[in-house]
Design a protein around this motif. Structure first.
Motif, mmCIF file in Angstrom:
data_model
loop_
_atom_site.group_PDB
_atom_site.id
_atom_site.type_symbol
_atom_site.label_atom_id
_atom_site.label_comp_id
_atom_site.label_asym_id
_atom_site.label_seq_id
_atom_site.Cartn_x
_atom_site.Cartn_y
_atom_site.Cartn_z
ATOM 1 N N VAL A 6 0.821 -1.073 0.222
ATOM 2 C CA VAL A 6 0.068 -0.136 -0.141
ATOM 3 C C VAL A 6 0.855 1.406 0.032
ATOM 4 C CG1 VAL A 6 -1.782 1.211 1.333
ATOM 5 C CG2 VAL A 6 -1.955 -1.128 1.276
ATOM 6 N N ASP A 7 0.694 2.161 -0.811
ATOM 7 C CA ASP A 7 1.302 3.471 -1.282
ATOM 8 C C ASP A 7 0.610 4.233 -0.248
ATOM 9 O OD1 ASP A 7 2.762 5.717 -1.829
ATOM 10 O OD2 ASP A 7 1.883 5.807 -3.742
ATOM 11 N N ALA A 8 1.114 4.080 1.232
ATOM 12 C CA ALA A 8 0.198 4.796 2.317
ATOM 13 C C ALA A 8 -0.089 5.937 2.659
ATOM 14 C CB ALA A 8 0.656 3.892 3.584
ATOM 15 N N ASP A 9 1.042 6.958 2.101
ATOM 16 C CA ASP A 9 0.998 8.122 2.472
ATOM 17 C C ASP A 9 -0.502 8.815 1.329
ATOM 18 O OD1 ASP A 9 3.294 8.868 3.787
ATOM 19 O OD2 ASP A 9 4.405 8.641 2.021
ATOM 20 N N ALA A 10 -1.312 9.195 2.187
ATOM 21 C CA ALA A 10 -2.627 10.021 1.900
ATOM 22 C C ALA A 10 -3.488 8.775 1.135
ATOM 23 C CB ALA A 10 -2.164 11.141 0.783
ATOM 24 N N CYS A 11 -3.247 7.784 1.756
ATOM 25 C CA CYS A 11 -4.249 6.507 1.140
ATOM 26 C C CYS A 11 -5.461 6.578 2.100
ATOM 27 C CB CYS A 11 -3.565 5.238 1.343
ATOM 28 S SG CYS A 11 -4.540 3.821 0.664
ATOM 29 N N PRO A 12 -6.577 6.655 1.377
ATOM 30 C CA PRO A 12 -7.857 6.873 2.087
ATOM 31 C C PRO A 12 -8.558 5.440 2.334
ATOM 32 C CG PRO A 12 -8.436 7.123 -0.152
ATOM 33 C CD PRO A 12 -6.688 6.985 -0.030
ATOM 34 N N VAL A 13 -7.813 4.117 2.035
ATOM 35 C CA VAL A 13 -8.732 2.900 2.075
ATOM 36 C C VAL A 13 -7.520 1.872 3.012
ATOM 37 C CG1 VAL A 13 -10.006 3.189 0.146
ATOM 38 C CG2 VAL A 13 -7.355 2.175 -0.239
ATOM 39 N N LYS A 14 -6.744 2.613 3.593
ATOM 40 C CA LYS A 14 -6.135 1.531 4.539
ATOM 41 C C LYS A 14 -6.757 0.569 5.646
ATOM 42 C CE LYS A 14 -3.416 4.920 5.992
ATOM 43 N NZ LYS A 14 -3.404 6.111 5.455
ATOM 44 N N SER A 15 -7.632 1.143 6.060
ATOM 45 C CA SER A 15 -8.531 0.218 6.970
ATOM 46 C C SER A 15 -9.205 -0.722 6.051
ATOM 47 C CB SER A 15 -9.461 0.922 7.886
ATOM 48 O OG SER A 15 -10.527 1.688 6.865
ATOM 49 N N GLU A 16 -9.679 -0.589 4.762
ATOM 50 C CA GLU A 16 -10.325 -1.674 4.037
ATOM 51 C C GLU A 16 -9.331 -2.493 3.635
ATOM 52 O OE1 GLU A 16 -10.684 1.789 3.850
ATOM 53 O OE2 GLU A 16 -12.950 1.958 4.122
ATOM 54 N N VAL A 17 -8.116 -2.240 3.294
ATOM 55 C CA VAL A 17 -7.185 -3.200 2.770
ATOM 56 C C VAL A 17 -6.872 -4.026 3.988
ATOM 57 C CG1 VAL A 17 -4.711 -3.610 2.097
ATOM 58 C CG2 VAL A 17 -5.920 -1.589 1.199
ATOM 59 N N GLU A 18 -6.634 -3.687 5.157
ATOM 60 C CA GLU A 18 -6.607 -4.537 6.454
ATOM 61 C C GLU A 18 -7.725 -5.486 6.458
ATOM 62 O OE1 GLU A 18 -5.706 -4.182 11.282
ATOM 63 O OE2 GLU A 18 -5.550 -2.223 10.062
ATOM 64 N N ARG A 19 -8.820 -4.974 6.399
ATOM 65 C CA ARG A 19 -10.060 -5.807 6.579
ATOM 66 C C ARG A 19 -10.129 -6.876 5.582
ATOM 67 N NH1 ARG A 19 -15.964 -3.118 5.794
ATOM 68 N NH2 ARG A 19 -14.558 -1.705 5.380
ATOM 69 N N VAL A 20 -9.925 -6.742 4.152
ATOM 70 C CA VAL A 20 -9.510 -7.951 3.182
ATOM 71 C C VAL A 20 -8.534 -8.809 3.553
ATOM 72 C CG1 VAL A 20 -9.483 -8.277 0.808
ATOM 73 C CG2 VAL A 20 -10.991 -6.430 1.451
ATOM 74 N N ALA A 21 -7.261 -8.247 3.963
ATOM 75 C CA ALA A 21 -6.193 -8.952 4.324
ATOM 76 C C ALA A 21 -6.461 -9.841 5.386
ATOM 77 C CB ALA A 21 -5.148 -8.079 4.624
ATOM 78 N N THR A 22 -7.163 -9.470 6.433
ATOM 79 C CA THR A 22 -7.383 -10.137 7.859
ATOM 80 C C THR A 22 -8.484 -11.237 7.532
ATOM 81 O OG1 THR A 22 -7.044 -8.427 9.425
ATOM 82 C CG2 THR A 22 -8.330 -10.178 10.145
ATOM 83 N N ARG A 23 -9.300 -11.126 6.739
ATOM 84 C CA ARG A 23 -10.288 -12.316 6.136
ATOM 85 C C ARG A 23 -9.723 -13.171 5.327
ATOM 86 N NH1 ARG A 23 -13.310 -11.548 1.982
ATOM 87 N NH2 ARG A 23 -13.405 -9.039 2.097
ATOM 88 N N LEU A 24 -8.624 -12.710 4.503
ATOM 89 C CA LEU A 24 -8.323 -13.704 3.418
ATOM 90 C C LEU A 24 -6.753 -14.304 4.111
ATOM 91 C CD1 LEU A 24 -9.213 -12.359 0.215
ATOM 92 C CD2 LEU A 24 -10.198 -14.029 1.474
ATOM 93 N N GLY A 25 -6.497 -13.752 5.032
ATOM 94 C CA GLY A 25 -4.965 -13.999 5.841
ATOM 95 C C GLY A 25 -3.946 -13.625 4.847
ATOM 96 N N ILE A 26 -3.852 -12.514 4.342
ATOM 97 C CA ILE A 26 -2.816 -12.065 3.415
ATOM 98 C C ILE A 26 -2.029 -10.945 4.088
ATOM 99 C CG2 ILE A 26 -2.520 -10.676 1.436
ATOM 100 C CD1 ILE A 26 -4.880 -12.182 0.165
#
Length: 151
Positions: A6-26
């Motif tokens: 994740v190009d995290a500077d000013a990224c508005p979807v960090k929490s969404e990435v974490e949610r999908v990653a947690t669900r799929l184990g990525i």
């Protein structure tokens, strides 16, 4: 093994990435120049790169590869990641690939030239919406499942 970068500077979807990653184990790597609190999720790591223009982009482009998914709205970075074999999804859910990146880069360059020629240009794009967030979640989930299936 698939990793989300994740190009995290000013990224508005960090929490969404974490949610999908947690669900799929990525695993997720948030890449930035600093200013982001270290995540508590064991699947999510924080990579702080040196200050300077495009240092986060350079790091991501060098680390990503086939099967990985990069989250960015930076088109030159997206192009480099696609050439490395990674999948790319923008914050608004648009998936970039070899078929559409060339046109997107050309449009970006043209618009940059037009803005530079207009000293009265007020700038700014459209606001990030709930629909963008929803499209992003759908696109990220689709890409992740595809990568896991192939991986």
């Amino acid at each position: 093994m698939t990793t989300f970068y994740v190009d995290a500077d000013a990224c508005p979807v960090k929490s969404e990435v974490e949610r999908v990653a947690t669900r799929l184990g990525i695993a997720v790597v948030l890449v930035c120049n600093g200013g982001i609190r270290p995540p508590g999720n064991p699947l999510v790591s924080l990579r702080i790169v040196a200050e300077g223009p495009d240092m986060a982009d350079k790091w991501i482009a060098e680390e990503c590869g086939p099967g990985d998914i990069v989250v960015t709205s930076d088109l030159p970075l997206a192009d480099r990641c696609l050439k490395a074999g990674a999948h790319v999804v923008q914050h608004d859910g648009q998936i970039l690939d070899a078929a559409n990146i060339g046109g997107r880069l050309a449009t970006r360059d043209l618009m940059q030239d037009i803005r530079a020629a207009d000293p009265f240009h007020q700038g700014g794009g459209r606001a990030f919406s709930k629909a963008d967030r929803s499209r992003f979640l759908q696109s990220l989930d689709r890409l992740a499942r595809l990568a896991l299936k192939r991986g």
